[in-house]
Design an enzyme around this catalytic site. Sequence first.
Site, PDB file in Angstrom:
ATOM      1  N   SER A  21       3.669   6.351   0.577  1.00 44.93           N
ATOM      2  CA  SER A  21       4.982   5.851   0.982  1.00 44.93           C
ATOM      3  C   SER A  21       5.676   4.991  -0.073  1.00 44.93           C
ATOM      4  CB  SER A  21       4.817   5.093   2.301  1.00 44.93           C
ATOM      5  OG  SER A  21       6.049   4.767   2.816  1.00 44.93           O
ATOM      6  N   HIS A  22       5.845   3.706   0.236  1.00 46.02           N
ATOM      7  CA  HIS A  22       6.596   2.807  -0.644  1.00 46.02           C
ATOM      8  C   HIS A  22       5.693   2.148  -1.684  1.00 46.02           C
ATOM      9  CE1 HIS A  22       4.843   0.825   2.779  1.00 46.02           C
ATOM     10  NE2 HIS A  22       4.794  -0.284   2.076  1.00 46.02           N
TER      11      HIS A  22
ATOM     12  N   ASP B  90      12.519   5.364  -0.005  1.00 49.68           N
ATOM     13  CA  ASP B  90      11.218   5.079  -0.605  1.00 49.68           C
ATOM     14  C   ASP B  90      10.602   6.372  -1.137  1.00 49.68           C
ATOM     15  OD1 ASP B  90      10.622   6.249   1.819  1.00 49.68           O
ATOM     16  OD2 ASP B  90       8.865   5.009   2.203  1.00 49.68           O
TER      17      ASP B  90
ATOM     18  N   ASP C   9       8.476   8.628  -0.143  1.00 47.38           N
ATOM     19  CA  ASP C   9       8.428   9.835   0.693  1.00 47.38           C
ATOM     20  C   ASP C   9       9.684  10.005   1.548  1.00 47.38           C
ATOM     21  OD1 ASP C   9       7.646   7.586   2.166  1.00 47.38           O
ATOM     22  OD2 ASP C   9       6.482   8.772   3.590  1.00 47.38           O
TER      23      ASP C   9
ATOM     24  N   ASP D  43      11.142   8.440   3.923  1.00 44.51           N
ATOM     25  CA  ASP D  43      11.309   8.153   5.356  1.00 44.51           C
ATOM     26  C   ASP D  43      11.996   6.805   5.563  1.00 44.51           C
ATOM     27  OD1 ASP D  43       9.081   6.725   4.534  1.00 44.51           O
ATOM     28  OD2 ASP D  43       7.811   7.301   6.234  1.00 44.51           O
ATOM     29  N   ARG D  44      11.921   5.924   4.561  1.00 43.90           N
ATOM     30  CA  ARG D  44      12.603   4.632   4.696  1.00 43.90           C
ATOM     31  C   ARG D  44      14.022   4.699   4.124  1.00 43.90           C
ATOM     32  NH1 ARG D  44       8.534  -0.342   3.707  1.00 43.90           N
ATOM     33  NH2 ARG D  44       6.792   0.479   4.915  1.00 43.90           N
TER      34      ARG D  44
ATOM     35  N   SER E 175      11.139  -2.737   8.894  1.00 42.96           N
ATOM     36  CA  SER E 175      10.588  -2.321   7.603  1.00 42.96           C
ATOM     37  C   SER E 175      11.360  -1.138   7.009  1.00 42.96           C
ATOM     38  CB  SER E 175       9.117  -1.972   7.762  1.00 42.96           C
ATOM     39  OG  SER E 175       8.955  -0.988   8.767  1.00 42.96           O
TER      40      SER E 175
ATOM     41  N   LYS F  96      10.235   8.532  10.867  1.00 43.22           N
ATOM     42  CA  LYS F  96      11.506   7.923  10.506  1.00 43.22           C
ATOM     43  C   LYS F  96      12.118   8.759   9.393  1.00 43.22           C
ATOM     44  CE  LYS F  96       9.132   4.375   7.775  1.00 43.22           C
ATOM     45  NZ  LYS F  96       7.753   4.304   8.272  1.00 43.22           N
TER      46      LYS F  96
HETATM   47  C1  G16 Z   1       4.517   2.536   7.824  1.00 43.44           C
HETATM   48  C2  G16 Z   1       4.716   2.782   9.289  1.00 43.44           C
HETATM   49  C3  G16 Z   1       5.806   1.897   9.812  1.00 43.44           C
HETATM   50  C4  G16 Z   1       5.533   0.451   9.490  1.00 43.44           C
HETATM   51  C5  G16 Z   1       5.329   0.292   8.007  1.00 43.44           C
HETATM   52  C6  G16 Z   1       4.927  -1.102   7.597  1.00 43.44           C
HETATM   53  O1  G16 Z   1       5.645   2.944   7.116  1.00 43.44           O
HETATM   54  O2  G16 Z   1       5.021   4.124   9.556  1.00 43.44           O
HETATM   55  O3  G16 Z   1       5.905   2.108  11.183  1.00 43.44           O
HETATM   56  O4  G16 Z   1       6.570  -0.368   9.919  1.00 43.44           O
HETATM   57  O5  G16 Z   1       4.305   1.156   7.585  1.00 43.44           O
HETATM   58  O6  G16 Z   1       3.692  -1.382   8.111  1.00 43.44           O
HETATM   59  P1  G16 Z   1       2.905  -2.681   7.707  1.00 43.44           P
HETATM   60  O7  G16 Z   1       3.778  -3.833   8.100  1.00 43.44           O
HETATM   61  O8  G16 Z   1       1.644  -2.580   8.512  1.00 43.44           O
HETATM   62  O9  G16 Z   1       2.687  -2.660   6.220  1.00 43.44           O
HETATM   63  P2  G16 Z   1       5.525   3.721   5.739  1.00 43.44           P
HETATM   64  O10 G16 Z   1       6.937   3.901   5.281  1.00 43.44           O
HETATM   65  O11 G16 Z   1       4.709   2.825   4.844  1.00 43.44           O
HETATM   66  O12 G16 Z   1       4.816   4.981   6.058  1.00 43.44           O
END
Ligand code: G16
Length: 583
Positions: free
Chosen positions: A124-125, A300, A302, A304-305, A389, A400
Amino acid sequence: MVMFKVSCKQTSPFDDQKPGTSGLRKKVSVFNQPNYLENFVQSTFYALSADKVKGATLVVSGDGRYFSKDAIQIIIKMAAANGVRRVWVGQNGLLSTPAVSAVIRERVGADGSKATGGFILTASHNPGGPHEDFGIKYNMENGGPAPEAITDKIYANTKTIKEYFIAEDLPDVDISIVGLSSFGGHEGPFDVDVFESTTDYVKLMKSIFDFEFIKKLFESPKFTFCYDALHGVGGIYAQRIFVEELGAHQSSLINCVPKEDFGGGHPDPNLTYAKELVARMGLGKDNSVGEPPEFGAAADGDADRNMILGKRFFVTPSDSVAIIAANAVQSIPYFASGLKGVARSMPTSAALDVVAKHLNLKFFEVPTGWKFFGNLMDAGLCSICGEESFGTGSDHIREKDGIWAVLAWLSIIAFKNKGNLNGEKLVSVEDIVRQHWAVYGRHYYTRFDYENVDAGAAKELMAYLVKLQSSLPDVNKIIEGIRSDVSKVVEADEFEYKDPVDGSISKHQGIRYLFEDGSRLVFRLSGTGSVGATIRLYIEQYENDSSKIGRDSQDALAPLVEVALKLSKMQEFTGRSAPTVIT
Ligand code: G16
């Protein structure tokens, strides 16, 4: 036809394969250990029911980060050996996370086949490259991340695994070329279908939004736009949708060529890491950038953000989802017949709650993790949801969706400017947000991240905060000693969620301090980091006095910030005098 044999390889467990908030994320050097990826993939196959493996169709793709290409070949060979019928791979192994969800839900193969799930290869990010992060997660038939019942099984399997199956002699498939490769195995044929990565997703977006209507906005000389994919996979969708379909100028795309290491950057769309976009939008320190565009957005790794920006203006993700929900029915054809309900994650501000109340919509508060929205959507209880987030989305898929969020905002901007596209001045992003606050009040909001803190120290801090909750009078005495102008804590707990659809319970989902005036302090440990621990502190204050909604957010929140840091003894526990990232 090339035939392949199945080998059964002996292996032994790794003790660190517990999936986090969204799959398994580790340094590439960890994934590169012999059998590490193989153990996790086999453990996943074992966790699924037999019909989701034998004879099934699986999607395997991701954000293209370093190690993806190797991982895809390994997963293809393991899928073949485990009796999977066919694997669908986006060209060059690229599919955004929302596109994987869309492909699982919508794509029909030439022979009528449908996918029953897929592996998404992304962290992801988190940064990418040989010394950075890789990640893998499994999504189910509904297109959403595996629920905890499955990730718990996967984890249990990783602790006892003794062998995995792989078709070692299956030749590597050239995933840079669209086309079908067929092989023969002991259980029958096995195909790898490499397909164009954007087609299915673009088709879905066109069924949700009125592209012709949005196009008019791009035709207006007053409207200017900038999209930063931070060298993630979002770039290929931005090119197709914003430039080729909607007519945005090519120069409005920045960092839109996917790179294995995201150009050395941190592909996290926030004010700290999306530096180039932030500067272009007039939010950086450099004032010599010229006139900023009307609307800016970032994604980000991938895709999704999303981060939404106006000219010299930041839209908090919590406000963004509330504003989309408030305007969806009028602005977005997919929602024309009304919203089924809305939902947000617990630490997300209550801006969405206020909209739900005004519009008389069903409302849900779930733990952090997109997987928790899936059940609500499958049960027809939720149309739009979001997280602080930088995640926003709807029930069109079960992830997302960063590009969707930008299209939603473009639709709202176009709607607010109907008949005004040649006017003196466009209704701007900032105007839309301020109008929203005037109606619904404003939730001042900030998040402090303390990244890579010693894991033991982070646990101690959380334990201290839980213990403190046992006596609210003591808590309020401490707060009074810190600031007398902050209201009283009336409730404090560890957030626990009972899924209204399947009744499953998720405990220890963050520590909450709820104040009399609606303010909140929330403390959580991140479940997505790969090194040490990340403490997240969420600070929120509601204001519906119209004379006070225009304040600088930092000034408005300063008293609560002081209380949060002193109450939690943040510096004492972590040794940090400041957070790593503030959003
Ligand atoms: C994932 C989850 C999100 C979450 C985020 C942050 O996003 O799919 O639902 O809000 O992580 O999580 P944490 O606060 O536990 O780091 P992504 O974009 O990283 O796949």
